[in-house]
Design a protein around this motif. Structure first.
Motif, PDB file in Angstrom:
ATOM      1  N   LEU A 365       0.847  -1.185   0.000  1.00  0.00           N
ATOM      2  CA  LEU A 365       0.000   0.000   0.000  1.00  0.00           C
ATOM      3  C   LEU A 365       0.886   1.240   0.000  1.00  0.00           C
ATOM      4  N   SER A 366       0.862   1.972  -1.097  1.00  0.00           N
ATOM      5  CA  SER A 366       1.571   3.248  -1.163  1.00  0.00           C
ATOM      6  C   SER A 366       0.878   4.115  -2.184  1.00  0.00           C
ATOM      7  N   GLY A 367       1.274   5.374  -2.244  1.00  0.00           N
ATOM      8  CA  GLY A 367       0.610   6.309  -3.130  1.00  0.00           C
ATOM      9  C   GLY A 367       0.744   5.981  -4.598  1.00  0.00           C
ATOM     10  N   GLU A 368       1.733   5.168  -4.968  1.00  0.00           N
ATOM     11  CA  GLU A 368       1.935   4.860  -6.378  1.00  0.00           C
ATOM     12  C   GLU A 368       1.164   3.627  -6.833  1.00  0.00           C
ATOM     13  N   VAL A 369       0.465   2.956  -5.913  1.00  0.00           N
ATOM     14  CA  VAL A 369      -0.313   1.769  -6.263  1.00  0.00           C
ATOM     15  C   VAL A 369      -1.713   2.206  -6.685  1.00  0.00           C
ATOM     16  N   ALA A 370      -2.201   1.661  -7.798  1.00  0.00           N
ATOM     17  CA  ALA A 370      -3.535   2.015  -8.297  1.00  0.00           C
ATOM     18  C   ALA A 370      -4.599   1.709  -7.248  1.00  0.00           C
ATOM     19  N   GLN A 371      -5.648   2.542  -7.216  1.00  0.00           N
ATOM     20  CA  GLN A 371      -6.651   2.417  -6.166  1.00  0.00           C
ATOM     21  C   GLN A 371      -7.358   1.066  -6.185  1.00  0.00           C
ATOM     22  N   ASN A 372      -7.728   0.571  -7.376  1.00  0.00           N
ATOM     23  CA  ASN A 372      -8.439  -0.708  -7.403  1.00  0.00           C
ATOM     24  C   ASN A 372      -7.567  -1.832  -6.852  1.00  0.00           C
ATOM     25  N   LYS A 373      -6.258  -1.739  -7.082  1.00  0.00           N
ATOM     26  CA  LYS A 373      -5.345  -2.743  -6.531  1.00  0.00           C
ATOM     27  C   LYS A 373      -5.199  -2.583  -5.032  1.00  0.00           C
ATOM     28  N   ARG A 374      -5.230  -1.344  -4.551  1.00  0.00           N
ATOM     29  CA  ARG A 374      -5.128  -1.109  -3.110  1.00  0.00           C
ATOM     30  C   ARG A 374      -6.337  -1.683  -2.381  1.00  0.00           C
ATOM     31  N   VAL A 375      -7.508  -1.539  -2.988  1.00  0.00           N
ATOM     32  CA  VAL A 375      -8.724  -2.096  -2.377  1.00  0.00           C
ATOM     33  C   VAL A 375      -8.610  -3.617  -2.281  1.00  0.00           C
ATOM     34  N   ARG A 376      -8.147  -4.262  -3.358  1.00  0.00           N
ATOM     35  CA  ARG A 376      -7.985  -5.722  -3.332  1.00  0.00           C
ATOM     36  C   ARG A 376      -6.930  -6.135  -2.324  1.00  0.00           C
ATOM     37  N   THR A 377      -5.843  -5.358  -2.236  1.00  0.00           N
ATOM     38  CA  THR A 377      -4.772  -5.673  -1.291  1.00  0.00           C
ATOM     39  C   THR A 377      -5.275  -5.640   0.142  1.00  0.00           C
ATOM     40  N   LEU A 378      -6.039  -4.601   0.477  1.00  0.00           N
ATOM     41  CA  LEU A 378      -6.599  -4.510   1.832  1.00  0.00           C
ATOM     42  C   LEU A 378      -7.550  -5.656   2.118  1.00  0.00           C
ATOM     43  N   GLU A 379      -8.362  -6.017   1.149  1.00  0.00           N
ATOM     44  CA  GLU A 379      -9.309  -7.111   1.341  1.00  0.00           C
ATOM     45  C   GLU A 379      -8.576  -8.430   1.550  1.00  0.00           C
ATOM     46  N   ASP A 380      -7.503  -8.667   0.789  1.00  0.00           N
ATOM     47  CA  ASP A 380      -6.711  -9.886   0.961  1.00  0.00           C
ATOM     48  C   ASP A 380      -6.103  -9.942   2.357  1.00  0.00           C
ATOM     49  N   PHE A 381      -5.669  -8.786   2.857  1.00  0.00           N
ATOM     50  CA  PHE A 381      -5.070  -8.746   4.190  1.00  0.00           C
ATOM     51  C   PHE A 381      -6.130  -8.959   5.268  1.00  0.00           C
ATOM     52  N   LYS A 382      -7.288  -8.355   5.097  1.00  0.00           N
ATOM     53  CA  LYS A 382      -8.368  -8.514   6.075  1.00  0.00           C
ATOM     54  C   LYS A 382      -8.821  -9.962   6.181  1.00  0.00           C
ATOM     55  N   THR A 383      -8.871 -10.645   5.042  1.00  0.00           N
ATOM     56  CA  THR A 383      -9.382 -12.022   5.023  1.00  0.00           C
ATOM     57  C   THR A 383      -8.308 -13.063   5.310  1.00  0.00           C
ATOM     58  N   GLY A 384      -7.054 -12.627   5.479  1.00  0.00           N
ATOM     59  CA  GLY A 384      -5.985 -13.570   5.782  1.00  0.00           C
ATOM     60  C   GLY A 384      -5.337 -14.197   4.570  1.00  0.00           C
ATOM     61  N   LYS A 385      -5.738 -13.766   3.389  1.00  0.00           N
ATOM     62  CA  LYS A 385      -5.122 -14.319   2.175  1.00  0.00           C
ATOM     63  C   LYS A 385      -3.652 -13.938   2.089  1.00  0.00           C
ATOM     64  N   SER A 386      -3.313 -12.746   2.557  1.00  0.00           N
ATOM     65  CA  SER A 386      -1.911 -12.339   2.671  1.00  0.00           C
ATOM     66  C   SER A 386      -1.583 -12.105   4.139  1.00  0.00           C
ATOM     67  N   LYS A 387      -0.369 -12.455   4.514  1.00  0.00           N
ATOM     68  CA  LYS A 387       0.041 -12.389   5.916  1.00  0.00           C
ATOM     69  C   LYS A 387       0.689 -11.060   6.268  1.00  0.00           C
ATOM     70  N   VAL A 388       1.325 -10.433   5.283  1.00  0.00           N
ATOM     71  CA  VAL A 388       2.112  -9.222   5.523  1.00  0.00           C
ATOM     72  C   VAL A 388       1.594  -8.101   4.639  1.00  0.00           C
ATOM     73  N   LEU A 389       1.543  -6.900   5.218  1.00  0.00           N
ATOM     74  CA  LEU A 389       1.173  -5.707   4.463  1.00  0.00           C
ATOM     75  C   LEU A 389       2.288  -4.684   4.646  1.00  0.00           C
ATOM     76  N   VAL A 390       2.835  -4.194   3.534  1.00  0.00           N
ATOM     77  CA  VAL A 390       3.885  -3.174   3.562  1.00  0.00           C
ATOM     78  C   VAL A 390       3.236  -1.848   3.182  1.00  0.00           C
ATOM     79  N   ALA A 391       3.435  -0.805   4.009  1.00  0.00           N
ATOM     80  CA  ALA A 391       2.683   0.437   3.783  1.00  0.00           C
ATOM     81  C   ALA A 391       3.479   1.664   4.190  1.00  0.00           C
ATOM     82  N   THR A 392       3.183   2.771   3.512  1.00  0.00           N
ATOM     83  CA  THR A 392       3.623   4.081   3.978  1.00  0.00           C
ATOM     84  C   THR A 392       2.603   4.606   4.975  1.00  0.00           C
ATOM     85  N   ASP A 393       2.962   5.663   5.696  1.00  0.00           N
ATOM     86  CA  ASP A 393       2.030   6.237   6.666  1.00  0.00           C
ATOM     87  C   ASP A 393       0.779   6.757   5.997  1.00  0.00           C
TER      88      ASP A 393
END
Length: 504
Positions: A365-393
């Protein structure tokens, strides 16, 4: 834009409760003076007044509303005993559909900022709230808005894209989070919530505005201005203005845009304004004076700046030891889900590339990631599909997920308040959590301001040798244009000192 307007035959004006600020709807709103561009009438806007087809109910065919709850519900099904020193939502005379949603969410007693602010905002007062993320401020302003919109339905014609309540937030993730909270609270009403954020399809957002009324609009400043400039969205009928995380908007340079937006709304005496900020600087105080009218001030200081449910570690390491340390922490059995924060998006990108190369399912998750991909990334993290999330503040500002077991500060933040925000992603909802900060020679200078904010010293320790074992050698696939001199930690060779604020 498709300049249609709507009429709701079922909307009946109701009298405001005693002491409530008069809402500017119907004839009163038409007569209310505006400043600047605010004085334009419906015809002055040159909106196409093509009338939509009406059904038997008189409602536009294109403005189909959400159905009301089919099964009857009463407050008897939501018994909450009185407790000394606590404010029950039962005590606030909220509409039954809103109370039903509150019951579903399990809210029994108001949080401190809710308990101190709602008695004032429900009676129409402007509010200035100082509160950290996670204190319940989102529900505080949403409950106020929903309560008033339900008690005072708009009487008369509605134009497409004409918002009644406007909430401005600095990041796309925070906008989406606020909208989700609003939908949960509005589930038994016919109120419509819309979001306007950059990085997502403009036409889809435009189509939604044209097909459904907009009661609550949540938006980032830049995308909202796009819609206003293109005359797809109109703000001169706004009854509620909420500005969330004003200090963050200042940091991100959004205030000139927000000024332009505020000038499009009715003057401050003809709208209700709620203004929230975690910190108050002279610049923030100046904005408060400009945008609010005789506000009630509510300041909530957490009992402890850093929660007791978070165990904090600070590991003294070199720059080259950071990535091996992160890799080995991720492998530990007690790490269920982990967020890694770094100050710059190029750091986050390289960390993400290294983790993927080592077979770790990680999102970015960072400012250079497209919004639709950011939404999917957050959903994957919420559901446990991904274990690690790398993010800027900035990208991580809207992350409110229960059950995050660990937070890692790969680089210590330049602003002490960001440290509190980061570690607050874990240890939520009464659960325990762990924060681990990496302090190398370039980070050490940032420890003292963080300790001053926390009010106590952070224990610095050398990490166990088992956490410094070199990870397996793998071939890392770098992004295009991101090949440079790197150390084993994914950092560019040589430390960077000074140079101003990081790009995010």
């Amino acid at each position: 834009m498709i300049g249609k307007f709507f009429r709701r035959s079922t909307d009946k004006p109701q009298s405001a409760p005693e002491g409530h600020k008069a809402t500017s709807s119907g004839a009163d709103k038409a007569a209310a003076p505006h400043s600047g561009n605010e004085a334009k009438s419906g015809s002055g806007r040159q909106r196409n007044r093509r009338r939509s087809g009406k059904g038997d109910s008189g409602r536009s065919d294109n403005s189909v509303r959400k159905p009301q709850a089919q099964t009857p519900w009463s407050l008897d099904e939501f018994a909450v005993p009185e407790q000394e020193g606590k404010v029950r939502f039962h005590d606030l005379d909220l509409p039954l559909p809103l109370m039903h949603a509150i019951a579903d969410l399990g809210f029994q007693y108001a949080s401190p900022i809710q308990g101190q602010s709602l008695p004032h905002t429900l009676n129409g007062h402007d509010l200035v709230g100082k509160a950290q993320t996670g204190t319940g401020k989102t529900a505080a302003f949403l409950i106020t808005v929903i309560d008033d919109l339900l008690k005072h339905p708009f009487d008369g014609e509605r134009y497409a894209g004409e918002a009644r309540a406007l909430i401005i937030a600095p990041t796309r993730e925070l906008v989406m989070q606020i909208a989700d909270d609003a939908k949960n609270l509005c589930k038994y009403t016919d109120l419509e919530i819309h979001t306007l954020v950059g990085g997502m399809d403009y036409q889809k957002q435009q189509k939604a505005l044209n097909e459904r009324l907009v009661d609550i609009l949540v938006a980032t400043p830049g995308r909202l201005l796009d819609f206003v400039s293109n005359r797809d969205c109109f703000l001169d009928q706004v009854e509620f203005l909420v500005i969330d995380e004003a200090d963050r908007m200042l940091d991100m340079g959004f205030i000139p845009q927000v000024r332009r937006i505020v000038r499009q709304t009715p003057r401050k005496t003809h709208r209700q304004t709620m203004f929230f900020s975690a910190t108050f600087t002279p610049e923030v105080d100046d904005l408060v004076e400009q945008w609010t009218a005789e506000p009630v001030i509510v300041e909530i200081e957490p009992e402890r700046v850093a929660t007791d449910t978070v165990t904090q570690h600070v590991y003294l390491v070199s720059g080259e030891e950071k990535y091996p340390l992160l890799y080995n922490i991720v492998q530990q059995d007690d790490v269920e889900s982990l967020i890694v924060f770094a100050n710059r998006r190029d750091q986050c990108r390289r960390l993400h590339e290294h983790l993927l190369a080592h077979g770790i399912n990680a999102g970015l998750l960072s400012g250079e990631v497209a919004q639709n991909k950011r939404v999917r990334t957050l959903e994957d993290f919420k559901t446990g599909k991904s274990k690690v999330l790398v993010a800027t503040d900035v990208a991580g500002r809207g992350i409110h997920i229960d059950g995050i077991s660990h937070v890692v500060n790969y680089t210590l933040p330049e602003e002490p308040e960001d440290y509190v925000h980061r570690i607050g992603r874990t240890g939520r909802a009464g659960k325990s959590g762990t924060s681990i900060s990496f302090a190398c020679e370039d980070d050490a200078m940032r420890l003292e301001p963080i300790e001053a904010l926390l009010g106590n010293k952070l224990k610095c320790e050398v990490p166990p040798e088992t956490l410094l074992v070199a990870p397996p050698k793998v071939e890392v696939k770098y992004s295009s244009g991101d090949r440079g001199d790197r150390d084993r930690g994914g950092n560019r060779g040589g430390g960077r000192r000074g140079g101003g604020r990081p790009r995010r």
